[in-house]
Design an enzyme around this catalytic site. Sequence first.
Site, PDB file in Angstrom:
ATOM      1  N   GLU A  80      -4.658   3.494   6.503  1.00 43.62           N
ATOM      2  CA  GLU A  80      -4.389   4.050   5.089  1.00 43.62           C
ATOM      3  C   GLU A  80      -5.051   5.299   3.824  1.00 43.62           C
ATOM      4  O   GLU A  80      -4.607   5.682   3.266  1.00 43.62           O
ATOM      5  CB  GLU A  80      -5.018   2.753   4.221  1.00 43.62           C
ATOM      6  CG  GLU A  80      -4.257   1.809   3.182  1.00 43.62           C
ATOM      7  CD  GLU A  80      -5.427   1.769   2.020  1.00 43.62           C
ATOM      8  OE1 GLU A  80      -5.748   2.497   1.203  1.00 43.62           O
ATOM      9  OE2 GLU A  80      -5.739   0.383   2.029  1.00 43.62           O
TER      10      GLU A  80
ATOM     11  N   ARG B 222       0.411  -1.437  -0.401  1.00 40.60           N
ATOM     12  CA  ARG B 222      -0.220   0.470  -0.166  1.00 40.60           C
ATOM     13  C   ARG B 222       0.901   1.718  -0.013  1.00 40.60           C
ATOM     14  O   ARG B 222       0.741   2.285   0.734  1.00 40.60           O
ATOM     15  CB  ARG B 222      -0.599  -0.086   0.862  1.00 40.60           C
ATOM     16  CG  ARG B 222      -2.011  -1.391   1.122  1.00 40.60           C
ATOM     17  CD  ARG B 222      -3.389  -1.078   0.030  1.00 40.60           C
ATOM     18  NE  ARG B 222      -4.028  -1.610   0.541  1.00 40.60           N
ATOM     19  CZ  ARG B 222      -4.780  -3.078   0.183  1.00 40.60           C
ATOM     20  NH1 ARG B 222      -3.307  -3.326  -0.941  1.00 40.60           N
ATOM     21  NH2 ARG B 222      -5.198  -3.655  -0.107  1.00 40.60           N
TER      22      ARG B 222
ATOM     23  N   SER C 122     -10.998  -0.909   2.851  1.00 39.40           N
ATOM     24  CA  SER C 122     -10.034  -0.260   4.274  1.00 39.40           C
ATOM     25  C   SER C 122      -9.329   0.789   4.632  1.00 39.40           C
ATOM     26  O   SER C 122      -8.769   1.457   4.370  1.00 39.40           O
ATOM     27  CB  SER C 122      -8.337  -1.651   4.285  1.00 39.40           C
ATOM     28  OG  SER C 122      -8.555  -2.458   3.552  1.00 39.40           O
TER      29      SER C 122
HETATM   30  N1  EPU Z   1     -10.811 -10.544   9.803  1.00 44.57           N
HETATM   31  C1  EPU Z   1     -11.357 -10.782  11.059  1.00 44.57           C
HETATM   32  N2  EPU Z   1     -11.990  -9.827  11.163  1.00 44.57           N
HETATM   33  C2  EPU Z   1     -12.469  -8.680  10.796  1.00 44.57           C
HETATM   34  C3  EPU Z   1     -11.930  -8.799   9.157  1.00 44.57           C
HETATM   35  C4  EPU Z   1     -10.904 -10.073   8.699  1.00 44.57           C
HETATM   36  O1  EPU Z   1     -10.792 -11.678  11.965  1.00 44.57           O
HETATM   37  O2  EPU Z   1     -13.424  -8.088  10.405  1.00 44.57           O
HETATM   38  C5  EPU Z   1      -9.698 -11.753   9.240  1.00 44.57           C
HETATM   39  C6  EPU Z   1     -10.198 -12.900   8.625  1.00 44.57           C
HETATM   40  O3  EPU Z   1     -10.188 -13.312   9.309  1.00 44.57           O
HETATM   41  C7  EPU Z   1      -8.445 -13.050   7.999  1.00 44.57           C
HETATM   42  C8  EPU Z   1      -7.678 -11.635   8.056  1.00 44.57           C
HETATM   43  O4  EPU Z   1      -8.371 -10.434   9.200  1.00 44.57           O
HETATM   44  O5  EPU Z   1      -8.105 -14.000   8.574  1.00 44.57           O
HETATM   45  C9  EPU Z   1      -7.536 -11.175   6.586  1.00 44.57           C
HETATM   46  O6  EPU Z   1      -8.959 -10.951   6.110  1.00 44.57           O
HETATM   47  P1  EPU Z   1      -9.204 -10.466   4.826  1.00 44.57           P
HETATM   48  O7  EPU Z   1      -8.672 -11.490   4.080  1.00 44.57           O
HETATM   49  O8  EPU Z   1     -10.896  -9.714   4.851  1.00 44.57           O
HETATM   50  O9  EPU Z   1      -8.343  -9.353   4.400  1.00 44.57           O
HETATM   51  P2  EPU Z   1      -8.099  -7.830   5.093  1.00 44.57           P
HETATM   52  O10 EPU Z   1      -6.590  -7.966   5.170  1.00 44.57           O
HETATM   53  O11 EPU Z   1      -9.032  -7.618   5.644  1.00 44.57           O
HETATM   54  C10 EPU Z   1      -7.194  -6.927   2.899  1.00 44.57           C
HETATM   55  C11 EPU Z   1      -6.613  -5.443   2.239  1.00 44.57           C
HETATM   56  C12 EPU Z   1      -8.203  -5.229   1.614  1.00 44.57           C
HETATM   57  C13 EPU Z   1      -8.199  -6.287   0.203  1.00 44.57           C
HETATM   58  C14 EPU Z   1      -8.307  -7.892   0.961  1.00 44.57           C
HETATM   59  C15 EPU Z   1      -8.246  -9.271   0.296  1.00 44.57           C
HETATM   60  C16 EPU Z   1      -5.428  -3.875   3.204  1.00 44.57           C
HETATM   61  C17 EPU Z   1      -5.383  -3.032   4.165  1.00 44.57           C
HETATM   62  N3  EPU Z   1      -6.521  -4.393   2.962  1.00 44.57           N
HETATM   63  O12 EPU Z   1      -8.051  -6.783   4.353  1.00 44.57           O
HETATM   64  O13 EPU Z   1      -8.341  -3.888   0.646  1.00 44.57           O
HETATM   65  O14 EPU Z   1      -9.542  -6.618  -0.409  1.00 44.57           O
HETATM   66  O15 EPU Z   1      -6.925  -7.558   1.894  1.00 44.57           O
HETATM   67  O16 EPU Z   1      -7.432  -9.153  -0.444  1.00 44.57           O
HETATM   68  O17 EPU Z   1      -4.364  -4.920   3.423  1.00 44.57           O
HETATM   69  C18 EPU Z   1      -9.301  -1.964   0.306  1.00 44.57           C
HETATM   70  O18 EPU Z   1      -7.616  -1.895   0.589  1.00 44.57           O
HETATM   71  O19 EPU Z   1      -9.783  -0.780   0.731  1.00 44.57           O
HETATM   72  C19 EPU Z   1      -9.133  -3.104   0.477  1.00 44.57           C
HETATM   73  C20 EPU Z   1     -10.390  -3.523   1.061  1.00 44.57           C
END
Ligand code: EPU
Length: 339
Positions: free
Chosen positions: A335, A164, A239
């Site tokens: 972010e 990012r 995010s």
């Molecule tokens: N999780 C939780 N609770 C929540 C949300 C997530 O426990 O409320 C846990 C999930 O269970 C999982 C982990 O966190 O173990 C990761 O969750 P997820 O796969 O939803 O991805 P993220 O890390 O929360 C990132 C990006 C997203 C992108 C997704 C999928 C960042 C800041 N965000 O989210 O990007 O869509 O991965 O690749 O890196 C964005 O930048 O606007 C965005 C949506």
Amino acid sequence: MTIQENFSLKNYNTFGVNVSATYFAEVSSVDELVEILKNDDFSTLPLLFLGGGSNILFTKDFDGLVIQLHLKGISEEIPDENSVLVTTKAGENWHEFVQFCLLKDYGGLENLSLIPGNVGTSPMQNIGAYGTEIKDTFVSCRVLNLENLEVEIFDKEKCRFGYRDSIFKQEGKGKYVILDVTFKLTSKNHTVRTDYGAIKSELEKLGIANPTIHEVSKAVINIRQSKLPDPKVTGNAGSFFKNPTIPLEQFVDVQKKFPEIANYPNGNMVKVPAGWLIEQCGWKGKQIGNVASHELQALVIVNKTGNASGKEIFDFSTMIIDSVKEKFGIDLEREVNII
Ligand code: EPU
């Protein structure tokens, strides 16, 4: 080109925050952009370049000139029989561009389906999702240097992409306007990337064993639609925080107390999911006034009633940062660009 005064930005930021800009101009060509930048009437004012407004939080009116980049157009070049170089102007909508590539059967961007925003801002934060970042297919971008109004080319190395992150968020911040971006995509023998857990399970659910790029895109769209709020319906900027990267020793301490914490080790550092940290602090789905943490993904802050001010959203994010710090000793970094 018309310049409007006291212009409402409500429809120009995906949070739907109602702030105004002292001056607002929409430019449709690089010449128009240069023309307005040379105009003495505006040369002393603060400037803000707006793409899709999908990663920005306005906390107050903008006392300056907002320039909306309405640069449109896509061109293609064939460097060899397996690939295609696609150049897209900054004002093209990201998802429509991804769909254009899929229609032509060009591979490489399918995991990035349905990300809000425009192409021109995609290199700034090296947008990424489901195991892919734009740096994987990015070749170069043309930028306007705001000091001398010359056009320059930034290749991948010069962009210094990170998680990012890019030069445009660091020492290049405020110095360049991205005009167009060139990607190298596959025109045949596509490599599909389905390692990300959520994609695997979605494809299994759809009963697809050897997915095409179109099926990967469909799976990503399904996942995003099931978890992430549509900014056209509920204001948000995706995010709100980055996933924090913490030193291994600190992670080991946290893991002792919370053995279930997910983690993505990288050398001496460990990336941990901010969404999980926020959920553990009791924020998931919680609403204060007009603002809430999304009930299906705690990392996303939403303008729940549609009437939130930027200040309210900012204050809500500060409360989240404070509780994650208190419970886990981990600093969350926003972010979203705060204006
Ligand atoms: N999780 C939780 N609770 C929540 C949300 C997530 O426990 O409320 C846990 C999930 O269970 C999982 C982990 O966190 O173990 C990761 O969750 P997820 O796969 O939803 O991805 P993220 O890390 O929360 C990132 C990006 C997203 C992108 C997704 C999928 C960042 C800041 N965000 O989210 O990007 O869509 O991965 O690749 O890196 C964005 O930048 O606007 C965005 C949506």
